[in-house]
Design a protein around this motif. Structure first.
Motif, short mmCIF file in Angstrom:
data_model
loop_
_atom_site.label_atom_id
_atom_site.label_comp_id
_atom_site.label_asym_id
_atom_site.label_seq_id
_atom_site.Cartn_x
_atom_site.Cartn_y
_atom_site.Cartn_z
N SER A 59 0.79 -1.05 0.06
CA SER A 59 -0.03 0.17 0.16
C SER A 59 0.82 1.18 -0.10
O SER A 59 0.40 2.19 -0.60
CB SER A 59 -1.03 0.00 1.24
OG SER A 59 -1.83 -1.16 1.17
N GLN A 97 -8.91 -0.22 -1.68
CA GLN A 97 -9.34 -1.48 -0.91
C GLN A 97 -10.70 -0.91 -0.21
O GLN A 97 -11.07 0.05 0.08
CB GLN A 97 -8.24 -1.47 0.30
CG GLN A 97 -7.44 -2.66 0.30
CD GLN A 97 -6.39 -2.68 1.46
OE1 GLN A 97 -5.32 -1.60 1.40
NE2 GLN A 97 -6.33 -3.40 2.21
N ASP A 179 -5.73 -2.28 -5.44
CA ASP A 179 -5.17 -2.49 -4.19
C ASP A 179 -6.08 -3.67 -3.53
O ASP A 179 -7.25 -3.38 -3.21
CB ASP A 179 -5.26 -1.39 -3.20
CG ASP A 179 -4.17 -1.65 -2.01
OD1 ASP A 179 -3.71 -2.82 -1.74
OD2 ASP A 179 -3.81 -0.79 -1.18
N GLU A 180 -5.60 -4.90 -3.54
CA GLU A 180 -6.28 -6.31 -3.07
C GLU A 180 -7.76 -6.25 -3.99
O GLU A 180 -8.55 -6.37 -2.88
CB GLU A 180 -6.15 -6.21 -1.66
CG GLU A 180 -4.81 -6.16 -1.32
CD GLU A 180 -4.54 -6.62 0.22
OE1 GLU A 180 -5.45 -7.08 1.07
OE2 GLU A 180 -3.58 -6.55 0.98
MG MG Z 1 -2.10 -2.81 2.21
#
Ligand code: MG
Ligand code: ATP
Lengths: 297, 289
Positions: A59, A97, A179-180
């Motif tokens: 991140s 996220q 992000d993910e």
């Molecule tokens: Mg992260």
């Protein structure tokens, strides 16, 4: 490769949808250096996985690319421009996220996707017919047209992800940061998202995806950056995504099962299977060939 | 009958009442606009804090004979900076920081007013009195509210993106820091304006209640702002009007009206209201049976 795809790729190569990170170090205000001396470079038409343990700085790299944290050393260049300039040019799209979104905010799905178009509008942000069309198209592509009038909190986890993906499509950013994107979604939605990422790759976009989903990395990523507060390895998936490197990146954190000989089969075949798993889909090495477990755990 | 009508129209025949009504409406509108954002970010108390922190600035302005808006404005900026500073230097939570800074400044204001008692009527600051507003104050308040309203009308979408998803706002090239600074500057300025109409104690209601009411009525941010502003304008206008018959206490009337409308929405809102929720639950149990 067919001609239109080649043309699209050439067009965006002309813009150079690239990320170049050189000797990047990021130190937070409490004095903690989350990333030290990281370097890697990515070209257009690439899907690159950013892989590492919790706290390895994934991140943080995203924040540096978005200009949220200033590098204490080194630099980030996007399409050849410094970060601030690149952001002004609307080059980067960001899929956050899920934990970072306020799901109670009174906006509808279509409004969120329309936000992707703001960078293309005049300063009053009045949508043109083309903007509306792009929003419709983006919603259609992620299969969320039927939900366009829902408040964003009234969706399932996978649907929420798709809304933000649609926003990045509408934004037409040449670089897309995710992000993910695969946490908490089922295999079907994951396959749909991966399909979409492949289409975008064919059109010349550059995608950087942070994920704990080791199993599907070889499936759709051409490149991998292994991170643990610095870059441990970066390059084509086949070269970088090896058992040795992964064990180095994850240390003792990774669950590692080695099955071999009679535990696996009723003959004297000496080959063995190694299963590596972080928290989601496992990565399976059969003998020394890389294969991934595409049907879950 | 005609007598009653004539009686009801009396406020419109006084210049000072007309002035009070439209100035209140303007201030109510712009505060309601800001309330749509404040409420969403959990910053509602910030309005209250600013209003109280402004008191010493106003007192100082009276003492020095400067326009009150300037004193208030500097006190507001001082308060924002103070809150930021304390927050960065300590691990205290936001509410504690806000509480610390605003009570300190408010106490300072009371102290100044008691040392120089003739210089300023503290009651005017704390309770506000739009009916007795001076002409030069009308100009100040109207200018603040008008300019703020115009700026908000231009940047409301950019602020919406910034508050909803700051990383996305950056990715489309918005200067989110600048936008936030503008927002809080407008908030300070409008708190000063609202001080005149409803007083420091009730400013909080002006920058929370209309937005909260509108939030119950719609899921679209654009409509939320329109509803909120409509509520702010109408309650402030009517409140000022009604206060003619009640001899003052404009702030009390305006805020009471706003609260009444909130309660109506709370019960009767078509989607998020109490009754609608009950009806849906009932329908679900019946369908299951
Ligand atoms: Mg992260
Ligand atoms: N604002 C901050 N201030 C200080 N340290 C921070 C801050 N944000 C992150 N860190 C630290 O920096 C390191 C890297 O964090 P980062 O969020 O980049 O990890 P990550 O790889 O994204 O992890 P995850 O897989 O859990 O999402 C962590 O050790 C974290 O504690």
């Amino acid at each position: 490769m067919n001609a239109p795809v080649e043309a699209a790729r050439a067009a965006s190569t002309a813009y150079g949808a690239s990320i170049a990170i050189r000797n990047l170090s990021v130190t937070y205000s409490n004095g903690f250096t989350a990333v030290r001396d990281a370097s890697f470079a990515l070209d257009p038409g690439t899907i690159c996985a950013l892989v590492g343990v919790n706290g390895s700085g994934k991140s943080t790299i995203f924040k540096a690319i978005m200009g949220f944290v200033k590098p204490s050393a080194g630099e980030v260049r996007l399409c050849g421009f410094p970060v601030d300039e690149a952001l002004k040019k609307n080059i980067v799209a960001y899929v956050p996220q899920s934990e970072d979104v306020d799901w109670n905010f009174p906006v509808l799905v279509e409004t969120v996707v329309m936000m992707g178009r703001y960078g293309h509008m005049n300063f009053l942000r009045m949508p043109s017919r083309a903007d509306r069309y792009k929003v419709d198209e983006a919603l259609e592509r992620v299969g969320m047209s039927a939900y366009r009038d829902r408040q964003i909190g009234e969706l399932s986890g996978g649907q929420k992800k798709r809304v933000f993906l649609a926003r990045s499509l509408a934004q037409e950013g040449r670089i897309i940061l995710l992000d993910e994107p695969f946490t908490g979604i089922d295999v079907k939605t994951e396959a749909a998202i991966i399909g979409l990422l492949r289409e975008l790759r064919a059109a010349g976009h550059l995608m950087l995806v942070s994920t704990h989903n080791l199993g599907s990395v070889p499936d759709f990523c051409d490149r991998v950056v292994l991170l643990n507060r610095t870059v441990l390895a970066a390059g084509p998936t086949a070269e970088v995504f090896t058992q040795d490197n992964l064990e180095r990146a994850f240390g003792g954190v990774l669950r590692n099962f080695k099955l071999g000989g009679r535990a696996l089969h009723d003959d004297d075949d000496a080959r063995h299977v190694t299963v590596l798993t972080d928290d989601e889909r496992p990565l399976v090495f059969y003998g020394d060939r890389t294969r991934q477990g595409s049907d879950g755990h | 009958m005609t007598e009653l009508v004539a009686e009801l129209l009396v406020p419109f025949s006084y210049n000072y009442m007309l002035k009070a009504m439209w100035v209140s409406a303007l201030v109510g509108g712009v505060c309601a606009f800001l309330s749509a954002y404040l409420m969403l970010k959990g910053w509602s108390l910030m309005g209250d804090a600013l209003a109280h922190s402004i008191v010493p600035g106003v007192a100082a302005a009276y003492i020095l004979g400067a326009p009150f808006a300037i004193g208030a404005f500097f006190a507001g900026i001082l308060a924002s900076l103070g809150m930021n500073f304390v927050k960065q230097q300590t691990r205290l939570r936001e509410d504690a920081v806000i509480g610390l800074v605003f009570t300190t400044l408010f106490a300072l204001g009371l102290l100044m007013a008691s040392i120089w008692p003739t210089a300023v009527s503290i009651q005017t600051i704390v309770l506000g009195n739009i009916l007795a507003i001076a002409d030069e104050d009308v100009v100040q308040v109207a200018a603040i509210a008008g300019v703020s309203l115009a700026i908000m009308a231009l940047i409301w979408k950019d602020l919406m993106v910034t508050f909803f998803d700051e990383s996305h706002a950056r990715s489309i090239g918005l200067n989110t820091t600048l936008l936030k600074v503008i927002f809080f500057t407008l908030l300070s300025a409008c708190t000063v304006a609202a001080l005149q109409t409803v007083g420091a104690c009730l400013v909080i209601a002006m920058v929370v209640t209309p937005g909260a009411t509108a939030y119950l009525l719609t899921d679209r941010f654009g409509r939320l702002i329109i509803i909120s502003v409509a509520l702010g304008v109408s309650t402030s206008f009517v409140g000022a009007y009604v206060s003619y018959f009640l001899d003052g206490a404009t702030g009390g009337v305006i805020v009471t009206l706003q609260t009444l409308l909130f309660l109506v929405a709370f019960y009767f809102a078509p989607k998020h209201g109490l009754i609608a929720a009950r009806r849906r639950r009932l329908a679900a149990t019946e369908a299951a049976a």
